[in-house]
Design a protein around this motif. Structure first.
Motif, mmCIF file in Angstrom:
data_model
loop_
_atom_site.group_PDB
_atom_site.id
_atom_site.type_symbol
_atom_site.label_atom_id
_atom_site.label_comp_id
_atom_site.label_asym_id
_atom_site.label_seq_id
_atom_site.Cartn_x
_atom_site.Cartn_y
_atom_site.Cartn_z
ATOM 1 N N LYS A 76 -27.512 16.230 25.676
ATOM 2 C CA LYS A 76 -27.746 15.640 27.007
ATOM 3 C C LYS A 76 -28.937 16.310 27.687
ATOM 4 C CE LYS A 76 -23.634 16.125 28.757
ATOM 5 N NZ LYS A 76 -22.496 16.055 29.695
ATOM 6 N N ALA A 77 -29.029 17.632 27.555
ATOM 7 C CA ALA A 77 -30.172 18.340 28.152
ATOM 8 C C ALA A 77 -31.474 17.920 27.483
ATOM 9 C CB ALA A 77 -29.968 19.848 28.025
ATOM 10 N N LEU A 78 -31.444 17.763 26.159
ATOM 11 C CA LEU A 78 -32.648 17.334 25.437
ATOM 12 C C LEU A 78 -33.115 15.975 25.928
ATOM 13 C CD1 LEU A 78 -34.552 18.090 23.046
ATOM 14 C CD2 LEU A 78 -33.016 16.769 21.574
ATOM 15 N N VAL A 79 -32.177 15.067 26.141
ATOM 16 C CA VAL A 79 -32.517 13.733 26.638
ATOM 17 C C VAL A 79 -32.994 13.795 28.085
ATOM 18 C CG1 VAL A 79 -31.581 11.451 27.194
ATOM 19 C CG2 VAL A 79 -30.980 12.554 25.020
ATOM 20 N N SER A 80 -32.274 14.551 28.917
ATOM 21 C CA SER A 80 -32.597 14.609 30.352
ATOM 22 C C SER A 80 -33.974 15.198 30.608
ATOM 23 C CB SER A 80 -31.528 15.426 31.092
ATOM 24 O OG SER A 80 -30.271 14.809 30.999
ATOM 25 N N TYR A 81 -34.339 16.218 29.830
ATOM 26 C CA TYR A 81 -35.601 16.905 30.067
ATOM 27 C C TYR A 81 -36.781 16.236 29.365
ATOM 28 C CZ TYR A 81 -32.889 20.663 32.160
ATOM 29 O OH TYR A 81 -32.052 21.386 32.970
ATOM 30 N N ASN A 82 -36.513 15.112 28.687
ATOM 31 C CA ASN A 82 -37.608 14.380 28.057
ATOM 32 C C ASN A 82 -37.777 13.025 28.747
ATOM 33 O OD1 ASN A 82 -38.803 15.748 25.395
ATOM 34 N ND2 ASN A 82 -36.670 16.375 25.609
ATOM 35 N N HIS A 83 -37.288 11.958 28.156
ATOM 36 C CA HIS A 83 -37.571 10.635 28.716
ATOM 37 C C HIS A 83 -36.293 9.809 28.838
ATOM 38 C CE1 HIS A 83 -41.821 11.554 28.221
ATOM 39 N NE2 HIS A 83 -41.570 11.885 26.954
ATOM 40 N N ALA A 84 -35.307 10.342 29.590
ATOM 41 C CA ALA A 84 -34.046 9.611 29.798
ATOM 42 C C ALA A 84 -34.273 8.302 30.539
ATOM 43 C CB ALA A 84 -33.063 10.481 30.587
ATOM 44 N N ASP A 85 -35.385 8.212 31.295
ATOM 45 C CA ASP A 85 -35.667 6.995 32.050
ATOM 46 C C ASP A 85 -35.898 5.803 31.122
ATOM 47 O OD1 ASP A 85 -37.964 8.578 31.339
ATOM 48 O OD2 ASP A 85 -39.195 7.095 32.375
ATOM 49 N N ALA A 86 -36.255 6.056 29.852
ATOM 50 C CA ALA A 86 -36.440 4.948 28.904
ATOM 51 C C ALA A 86 -35.127 4.200 28.697
ATOM 52 C CB ALA A 86 -36.966 5.486 27.569
ATOM 53 N N ILE A 87 -34.020 4.929 28.700
ATOM 54 C CA ILE A 87 -32.701 4.292 28.558
ATOM 55 C C ILE A 87 -32.386 3.460 29.790
ATOM 56 C CG2 ILE A 87 -30.240 4.706 28.175
ATOM 57 C CD1 ILE A 87 -30.964 7.342 26.848
ATOM 58 N N ILE A 88 -32.736 3.987 30.957
ATOM 59 C CA ILE A 88 -32.454 3.273 32.212
ATOM 60 C C ILE A 88 -33.277 1.998 32.297
ATOM 61 C CG2 ILE A 88 -32.513 3.472 34.730
ATOM 62 C CD1 ILE A 88 -32.161 6.490 34.391
ATOM 63 N N ARG A 89 -34.523 2.048 31.805
ATOM 64 C CA ARG A 89 -35.386 0.872 31.873
ATOM 65 C C ARG A 89 -34.948 -0.216 30.902
ATOM 66 N NH1 ARG A 89 -39.586 4.734 31.718
ATOM 67 N NH2 ARG A 89 -40.025 4.068 29.563
ATOM 68 N N ASN A 90 -34.402 0.185 29.763
ATOM 69 C CA ASN A 90 -34.029 -0.809 28.729
ATOM 70 C C ASN A 90 -32.594 -0.567 28.233
ATOM 71 O OD1 ASN A 90 -36.779 -2.134 28.295
ATOM 72 N ND2 ASN A 90 -37.262 0.027 27.895
ATOM 73 N N PRO A 91 -31.611 -0.675 29.104
ATOM 74 C CA PRO A 91 -30.238 -0.379 28.673
ATOM 75 C C PRO A 91 -29.758 -1.302 27.558
ATOM 76 C CG PRO A 91 -30.250 -1.466 30.823
ATOM 77 C CD PRO A 91 -31.665 -1.128 30.508
ATOM 78 N N SER A 92 -30.144 -2.558 27.590
ATOM 79 C CA SER A 92 -29.664 -3.504 26.576
ATOM 80 C C SER A 92 -30.181 -3.120 25.183
ATOM 81 C CB SER A 92 -30.088 -4.927 26.920
ATOM 82 O OG SER A 92 -31.499 -5.032 26.993
ATOM 83 N N LYS A 93 -31.440 -2.679 25.102
ATOM 84 C CA LYS A 93 -32.002 -2.293 23.812
ATOM 85 C C LYS A 93 -31.280 -1.088 23.227
ATOM 86 C CE LYS A 93 -36.735 -4.079 24.248
ATOM 87 N NZ LYS A 93 -38.172 -3.714 24.193
ATOM 88 N N TYR A 94 -30.966 -0.118 24.086
ATOM 89 C CA TYR A 94 -30.310 1.090 23.585
ATOM 90 C C TYR A 94 -28.832 0.837 23.302
ATOM 91 C CZ TYR A 94 -34.525 3.764 24.214
ATOM 92 O OH TYR A 94 -35.805 4.235 24.080
ATOM 93 N N PHE A 95 -28.244 -0.080 24.023
ATOM 94 C CA PHE A 95 -26.871 -0.475 23.695
ATOM 95 C C PHE A 95 -26.838 -1.161 22.321
ATOM 96 C CE2 PHE A 95 -23.424 -3.651 23.749
ATOM 97 C CZ PHE A 95 -22.332 -2.796 23.944
ATOM 98 N N THR A 96 -27.830 -2.018 22.079
ATOM 99 C CA THR A 96 -27.935 -2.674 20.772
ATOM 100 C C THR A 96 -28.168 -1.655 19.669
ATOM 101 O OG1 THR A 96 -28.850 -4.658 21.831
ATOM 102 C CG2 THR A 96 -29.176 -4.430 19.454
#
Length: 612
Positions: A439-459
């Motif tokens: 979680k820290a690795l994701v948070s301190y890098n580009h977690a906003d990519a998941i927020i911008r494209n939730p459907s893609k990451y869910f897929t």
């Protein structure tokens, strides 16, 4: 009703069950088939499945020779669940050390069959024993009534209540039991989470909903009272800790009083007091600045009020007010509290369906007030929201497991992961039993990519799960098994004040080696004493919830089953988003309430179908 016919004949069924049970125990204990203990275990299993044992344990007579219609299906269901939990957590150890996959599966299958027989026999015998004792107790109560009088089992009654002196003795007795730990840990145990809340309460950093703001404000209130009176930071912290200790002692004393009024035996009341007062983690939690402690206390209080209303829906207004207040704190003192409340809500309304209007109004009022406080009010206070990744522990761990195992990814899948974090770093950070590094690795890098494209990451998550279901299942088991399998908790208690950058330090009020050695010995005992150690196992409490809920279903009035639902809801929310595989504080609602839910189907005899 069904006659007791389980394992009555000393034929092939009994011998087969004993053989597989002995096989499972030898497999678990790594006992070689040529070891003399394998023979002794087999002989013990023959005795376990003996029909004579059933008769001696239950003193079978005219009234107890018949069973509830669902007795054996419920025992089988419990045995299947316990076996699945055990096999899922220990499948690697149970499958032997063979190179052949077929041999490993055959070994695992034999062990699973044996585990099923053991758990089934345990459930059968223990429930028969408890029901027999409960029947005798009810019969004794009947004999004590005047001739021709209707038997009146102990219910919510002042006749069995603790006196005022006894309540005070319980209350101050609990505080006295915790005194050593308060002085040793003075001003209180502060972990990194606690220090974050301290920083918010003192204005060093903005408020954040990562920790419930209501709890931070509560800490701030008592901290500033203590600081205002003495000018000491440590005294301010200790002021809140004393409030928490007094609150927990009051809740536990009220629970003891309620159990006494419900007809619980004096022995059980003494054991419950010792459990809360003498088992060290209760005392250490009472002096730890965590939201989980008060949350667990108010959940227990909420269930106590529900219990009183189930026994008497026309109870005094104070009970309804207490239900409302405790329900509000359940919803607001921990992030998953609201989900537990929502999960329990339909069951509560169903249990009170005959007097649903008042309960519906109270429950909806609690829910609306909680949503207003945690929504518009927190927003108006400019509180920062918790990181989105905090709720993604399980999916992130599953994807990290796939990457760490070197599974093949498509170009698109690898690109999606690289948009969030460098894929090559994931194996280095992945820890199967704790999600914080990923979680820290994701948070301190580009977690906003998941927020911008939730459907893609869910897929992406779905695709990898379909391609590598074994990795997903193993990651889920590793991340959650501490909550559904009886094993030592990975994280138990903490000590003193954690290292920090704001100048807080542990003053060591009790100096010298003596208190340190006492603390070390008390905290090592669960790893040394077999029966005592189970009190430190989260999974054991979950198994107990399932067992006593089943007993309540068989022998009690089923509307009281609603009191077990919040515990199941607690575990389910942990299975969805726990950051740690087994942390005592996350499952503390189950642990704290154990004396209540264990006694629930047994002490309140008017709920027993054995009266029929």
């Amino acid at each position: 009703m069904t006659n007791i016919i389980s394992f009555q004949k000393p034929g092939i069924t009994r011998i087969t069950a004993a053989f597989f049970a002995a096989f499972a125990l030898c497999d678990i204990g790594s006992i070689h088939p040529a070891d003399i203990f394998s023979v002794l275990i087999f002989a013990g299993m023959l005795l376990l499945f003996s029909p004579t044992l059933t008769q001696r344990l239950t003193n079978i007579g005219a009234a107890s020779s018949v069973l509830p219609r669902h007795f054996y299906p419920i025992c089988r269901l419990l045995a299947v669940l316990y076996t699945l939990f055990y096999a899922a957590a220990k499948h690697a150890e149970l499958s032997g050390s063979f190179d052949s996959r077929i041999f490993r599966l055959a070994f695992l299958a034999a062990a699973v069959i044996g585990l099923y027989f053991i758990f089934f026999r345990f459930c059968e015998l223990s429930m028969l024993f408890l029901a027999s004792r409960q029947q005798r107790r009810f019969a004794q109560n009947t004999l004590q009534q005047p001739d021709g009088a209707c038997p009146v089992p102990p219910s919510i009654s002042a006749a069995h209540a603790l006196s005022r002196k006894q309540k005070l003795l319980c209350y101050f007795g609990l505080l006295f039991c915790w005194l050593f730990w308060f002085l040793y840990q003075f001003p209180g145990v502060l972990t990194p989470d606690s220090i974050s809340q301290f920083s918010q309460a003192t204005g060093l950093i903005p408020f954040s909903n990562h920790h419930p703001i209501l709890h931070t404000l509560l800490f701030s209130l008592f901290y500033h009272i203590g600081f205002f009176l003495t000018g000491s930071i440590n005294t301010g912290i200790a002021c809140y800790v004393l409030f928490q200790m007094c609150t927990m002692a009051a809740i536990e004393t009220y629970t003891l009083s309620l159990l006494a009024r419900s007809g619980a035996s004096r022995l059980w009341l003494i054991l419950s007091f010792c459990f809360w007062g003498l088992v060290p983690f209760h005392a250490i939690f009472a002096v730890t600045v965590w939201k989980d402690i008060l949350f667990s206390g108010f959940m227990l209080l909420y269930l106590c009020f529900l219990y009183e209303l189930l026994c008497n829906p026309d109870n005094r207004p104070g009970i309804w007010a207490g239900l409302s207040l405790s329900g509000f704190f359940v919803c607001t003192l921990r992030s998953n509290g609201l989900y537990i409340f929502l999960f329990t809500l339909p069951f509560v309304l169903f249990a009170f369906r005959r007097t649903w209007k008042k309960m519906f109004a109270v429950q909806v009022g609690i829910l609306l007030l909680s949503l207003i406080i945690t929504g518009p009010v927190y927003t108006a206070c400019h509180a920062e929201r918790a990181s989105f990744t905090e709720s993604l522990s399980i999916p992130l761990q599953q994807i990290a497991c796939v990457v760490s195992n070197g599974r093949q990814l498509s170009a698109e899948q690898e690109m999606l992961i690289d948009d969030v974090v460098d894929t090559s770093l994931i194996p280095e950070y992945y820890n199967p039993v704790i999600s914080d590094p990923i979680k820290a690795l994701v948070s301190y890098n580009h977690a906003d990519a998941i927020i911008r494209n939730p459907s893609k990451y869910f897929t992406l998550w779905i695709q990898l799960g379909i391609s590598y279901p074994g990795d997903y299942l193993q990651a889920f088991i590793d991340q959650t098994k501490g909550y559904w399998f009886p094993a030592p908790a990975a994280l138990r208690t903490n000590e003193g004040i954690s290292p920090n950058e704001i100048g807080l330090s542990w003053p060591h009020l009790l100096r010298g080696q003596f208190p340190v050695k006492i603390s070390e010995i008390l905290l090592k005992l669960p790893d040394m004493l077999p029966v005592y150690g189970i009190l430190w196992s989260i999974g054991a409490y979950f198994w107990a919830v399932l067992y006593f809920a089943a007993y309540q279903f068989l022998y009690g009035q089923r509307r009281f089953l609603v009191l077990f639902v919040p515990f199941i809801g607690t575990v389910l929310t942990l299975l969805l988003a726990t950051p740690v595989a087994s942390d005592l504080r996350y499952a503390y609602p189950l642990i704290l309430a154990a004396p209540f839910f264990i006694a629930l189907p047994y002490c309140h005899l008017q709920t027993s179908r054995l009266q029929k």
